[in-house]
Design a protein around this motif. Sequence first.
Motif, short mmCIF file in Angstrom:
data_model
loop_
_atom_site.label_atom_id
_atom_site.label_comp_id
_atom_site.label_asym_id
_atom_site.label_seq_id
_atom_site.Cartn_x
_atom_site.Cartn_y
_atom_site.Cartn_z
N ALA A 1 0.75 -1.22 0.02
CA ALA A 1 -0.01 -0.06 0.07
C ALA A 1 0.76 1.29 0.01
CB ALA A 1 -0.92 0.21 0.95
N PRO A 2 1.90 1.50 1.05
CA PRO A 2 2.54 2.82 0.95
C PRO A 2 3.45 2.78 -0.31
CG PRO A 2 3.56 1.38 2.58
CD PRO A 2 2.14 0.61 2.04
N VAL A 3 3.81 1.92 -0.73
CA VAL A 3 4.97 1.84 -1.95
C VAL A 3 4.18 2.26 -3.06
CG1 VAL A 3 6.12 0.27 -3.70
CG2 VAL A 3 6.59 -0.02 -0.97
N ALA A 4 2.88 1.35 -3.34
CA ALA A 4 2.16 1.76 -4.48
C ALA A 4 1.63 3.21 -4.64
CB ALA A 4 1.06 0.80 -4.63
N ARG A 5 1.04 3.48 -3.39
CA ARG A 5 0.50 5.04 -3.47
C ARG A 5 1.68 6.26 -3.92
NH1 ARG A 5 -2.23 3.28 1.61
NH2 ARG A 5 -4.31 2.68 1.21
N ALA A 6 2.75 5.87 -3.27
CA ALA A 6 3.81 6.68 -3.34
C ALA A 6 4.49 6.80 -4.89
CB ALA A 6 5.10 6.35 -2.73
N LEU A 7 4.52 5.68 -5.56
CA LEU A 7 4.80 5.38 -6.89
C LEU A 7 3.63 6.20 -8.00
CD1 LEU A 7 6.48 2.10 -6.84
CD2 LEU A 7 7.72 4.27 -7.37
N HIS B 1 0.50 -12.36 -8.80
CA HIS B 1 -0.62 -13.30 -8.73
C HIS B 1 -2.14 -12.43 -8.85
CE1 HIS B 1 1.60 -16.58 -7.57
NE2 HIS B 1 2.30 -16.02 -6.66
N LEU B 2 -3.14 -12.95 -9.02
CA LEU B 2 -4.58 -12.21 -9.26
C LEU B 2 -4.83 -11.43 -7.93
CD1 LEU B 2 -6.91 -11.28 -10.68
CD2 LEU B 2 -7.88 -13.65 -10.20
N ASP B 3 -4.47 -12.12 -6.64
CA ASP B 3 -5.03 -11.68 -5.40
C ASP B 3 -4.13 -10.44 -5.12
OD1 ASP B 3 -6.87 -13.54 -4.95
OD2 ASP B 3 -5.87 -14.55 -3.47
N GLU B 4 -2.73 -10.25 -5.57
CA GLU B 4 -2.00 -9.24 -5.35
C GLU B 4 -2.55 -7.88 -6.28
OE1 GLU B 4 2.58 -10.62 -4.74
OE2 GLU B 4 1.62 -10.67 -6.91
N ALA C 1 -5.94 -6.74 -4.59
CA ALA C 1 -5.57 -5.70 -3.55
C ALA C 1 -5.13 -4.47 -3.99
CB ALA C 1 -4.56 -6.49 -2.59
N LEU C 2 -4.17 -4.37 -5.05
CA LEU C 2 -3.58 -3.31 -5.52
C LEU C 2 -4.62 -2.41 -6.22
CD1 LEU C 2 -1.19 -1.62 -6.25
CD2 LEU C 2 -0.83 -2.87 -8.23
N ARG C 3 -5.65 -3.07 -6.82
CA ARG C 3 -6.68 -2.17 -7.61
C ARG C 3 -7.54 -1.27 -6.39
NH1 ARG C 3 -6.38 -0.16 -11.77
NH2 ARG C 3 -6.44 -1.96 -13.08
N GLY C 4 -7.56 -1.96 -5.23
CA GLY C 4 -8.22 -1.16 -4.11
C GLY C 4 -7.46 -0.08 -3.47
N ILE C 5 -6.00 -0.10 -3.87
CA ILE C 5 -5.10 0.87 -3.39
C ILE C 5 -5.03 1.88 -4.24
CG2 ILE C 5 -2.82 1.34 -2.55
CD1 ILE C 5 -2.68 -1.75 -1.87
N ILE C 6 -4.84 1.63 -5.48
CA ILE C 6 -4.58 2.89 -6.38
C ILE C 6 -5.74 3.28 -7.03
CG2 ILE C 6 -1.98 2.13 -6.60
CD1 ILE C 6 -2.41 0.67 -9.32
N GLY C 7 -6.80 2.49 -7.15
CA GLY C 7 -8.07 3.08 -7.94
C GLY C 7 -7.92 2.63 -9.49
N PRO C 8 -8.95 3.00 -10.07
CA PRO C 8 -9.23 2.59 -11.41
C PRO C 8 -8.64 2.91 -12.47
CG PRO C 8 -10.87 4.02 -10.96
CD PRO C 8 -9.84 4.25 -9.65
N SER C 9 -7.56 3.90 -12.28
CA SER C 9 -6.95 4.36 -13.63
C SER C 9 -5.80 3.68 -14.14
CB SER C 9 -6.67 5.86 -13.54
OG SER C 9 -7.91 6.69 -13.44
N PRO C 10 -4.76 3.41 -13.08
CA PRO C 10 -3.31 2.88 -13.42
C PRO C 10 -3.54 1.37 -14.04
CG PRO C 10 -3.24 3.80 -11.31
CD PRO C 10 -4.52 3.78 -11.68
#
Length: 388
Positions: A55-61, A73-76, A79-88
């Motif tokens: 979470a902190p790493v992805a948000r910073a990037l 993996h798909l579960d990763e 989880a990442l989609r929930g952190i960085i939102g729909p655009s990236p």
Amino acid sequence: MISPLTSSPEDRAGAVLTVDLAALVENWRRLKRKAGAACDMGAVVKADAYGLGLAPVARALKDAGCATFYVAHLDEAVALRGIIGPSPRIVCMHGPTPGRTERDFAAHNVIPVLSTAEHIKAWRKFAVAADVLMESMIQIDTGMNRLGLTAREFTTHMDDPEGFLGLHPLALMSHLACADTPSHPLNRLQQERFASALATFRTKFGDAKGSLANSAGILLGPAWHYDFARPGIALYGARATIDGPAWPTVPVVRLAARILQVRRVDAAAPVGYGATVQAPDGAKLATVSMGYADGLLRAASPGGSGVLDGFKVPILGRVSMDLTTFDVSLVPESSAVPGAFIEVIGAAHTVDDLAREAGTVGYEILTALGARFHRRYLPAPPPSARTS
């Protein structure tokens, strides 16, 4: 009723892991400048962002401008989609489980990497049945013999009018086997094979991009960059290459272990499980609250070390599950005291130093980092301070 804790998490922790998000972002920017504006500089954040916290790493990037993220993996990915939102973009490099997980990829807007004939067939079947036109990446093997279509399978799919029917490939990708050794001849051979395959692929998909370079691949030069780069280890401050000059990364991680006890050995005596090492007469030993359950590999004994008050302090005896003993005989009495911290990873004793002592690589050191540390995150610059 359980009484609430009155002490701070840091005071209770046996070790403190500090992650410098500003340094992480700076490493990403340096790689981006190296590859140039035409290359989409992504970020590999699999394995909990190499152990540093997704979470902190992805948000910073993301705030720094990173638009493409890579996971295993798909579960990763979910989880990442929930952190960085729909655009990236989120690219899942292991792809779907054929016939089982394609719908979840589509629901969470995760780009699958299709590496086998079975992947392609199942994704095509799903796309047609669900009336989904969604980007994917096609992976080919160019010399690593790990994942990807073989040269024969790729040619078969290209020659078959229905080979890639129903797919909307964003890119053709492959993975370098020896980029960490820049002089290795396989680097050039893989680049040539990939260039040939991409040219062939574009006869059917004219807008298809290319993706070949990991961290070390970026450092090989422009011929390896293509359109999408996938840096991992270099983002996190570890060395991407084995030989040649090191790429100037900024250290991201500091790991410091708390001293629980300091003792003098009155007479030469064994230390730790197995009595494998003798402490000499008069040695001063410090035992810290960190062991292999926290990611300090057992292979780091003997040969591992840390730093206390500027002094290199060697590990003495075996690393155990929760405890490790260091020889602090040369450290002033005022510094080698219970409650002080021995730096296991930091500017003076890097991830790569510890990896070398343990006979492994920085990847393993980072991804082995445990969950019992107190974690501190030094903030990245705000989005308004973004530079190219």
